[in-house]
Design a protein around this motif. Structure first.
Motif, PDB file in Angstrom:
ATOM      1  N   TYR A 103       0.860  -1.176   0.000  1.00 52.76           N
ATOM      2  CA  TYR A 103       0.000   0.000   0.000  1.00 52.76           C
ATOM      3  C   TYR A 103       0.898   1.228   0.000  1.00 52.76           C
ATOM      4  N   TRP A 104       0.473   2.260  -0.712  1.00 53.68           N
ATOM      5  CA  TRP A 104       1.268   3.477  -0.784  1.00 53.68           C
ATOM      6  C   TRP A 104       1.557   4.037   0.597  1.00 53.68           C
ATOM      7  N   GLU A 125       5.869  10.934  -1.302  1.00 53.32           N
ATOM      8  CA  GLU A 125       4.579  10.638  -1.925  1.00 53.32           C
ATOM      9  C   GLU A 125       4.792   9.626  -3.033  1.00 53.32           C
ATOM     10  N   MET A 126       3.682   9.157  -3.573  1.00 51.22           N
ATOM     11  CA  MET A 126       3.698   8.228  -4.696  1.00 51.22           C
ATOM     12  C   MET A 126       2.923   8.870  -5.835  1.00 51.22           C
ATOM     13  N   GLU A 128       1.062   7.967  -9.693  1.00 52.56           N
ATOM     14  CA  GLU A 128       0.600   6.955 -10.640  1.00 52.56           C
ATOM     15  C   GLU A 128       0.803   7.519 -12.037  1.00 52.56           C
ATOM     16  N   ASP A 133       3.896   2.818 -10.954  1.00 47.59           N
ATOM     17  CA  ASP A 133       3.918   3.818  -9.895  1.00 47.59           C
ATOM     18  C   ASP A 133       5.334   4.363  -9.760  1.00 47.59           C
TER      19      ASP A 133
END
Length: 178
Positions: A103-104, A125-126, A128, A133
């Protein structure tokens, strides 16, 4: 009110503008598939900085928008007070993932080092991108390569060699100069 020591809440979406006069609201989901937000119950709404439980009465699509009806929200005026409120769920309701899937929220805050053991920075942060990702890594203040931020693709085994959530460390095969 929710005791945050007992529950860890993760934001999964946000209530949007009102729809109609009977208390319906548009909803913005940040789950991988928009309607997956309804799989995670119960919901909590962040009202005045505090997570408060709420019950979903109904949901449906209207054109391309998801709209929801919350219990005890029966008119437009009440619904307007909830516009732009974050929706959260207890992390305990998230399913266990297979090895190599994360999970992010588990990756944010991890320290990133490359195979040469150079400290690349911390995941803030991540993103998309469609194809994969991306880790957004804030470099340490005196980065030897003058970097402030690095964008590292989260390609497990190709780029990301190891994730250790216990030590909050991600090992990557990535040149520190990029």
């Amino acid at each position: 009110m929710v005791n945050m020591e007992q529950q860890r809440i993760e934001v999964v979406g946000k209530l949007g503008s009102t729809y109609g006069i009977r208390g319906w609201l548009r909803i913005y989901s940040s789950t991988e598939y928009a309607e997956s937000i309804f799989d995670y119950q119960p919901w909590f709404l962040k009202i005045k900085g505090q997570w408060q439980p709420t019950e979903l009465e109904s949901w449906r699509y209207h054109n391309n928008d998801l709209i929801v009806k919350l219990k005890h929200v029966d008119d437009r005026e009440t619904a307007q007070t909830l516009a732009n409120i974050e929706i959260g769920v207890d992390l305990a309701v998230f399913p266990e993932l297979e090895e190599g899937d994360y999970y992010w929220h588990d990756l944010i805050g991890c320290n990133v080092v490359n195979l040469e053991n150079y400290a690349m920075g911390t995941v803030t942060e991540m993103m998309e991108t469609g194809s994969n990702d991306v880790l957004v890594v804030r470099a340490k203040s005196k980065d030897a390569f003058g970097k402030q931020e690095r964008l590292i693709p989260f390609l497990y085994e190709q780029v990301v060699k190891r994730v250790d959530l216990n030590t909050k460390t991600i090992v990557v095969d990535w040149d520190a100069g990029f």
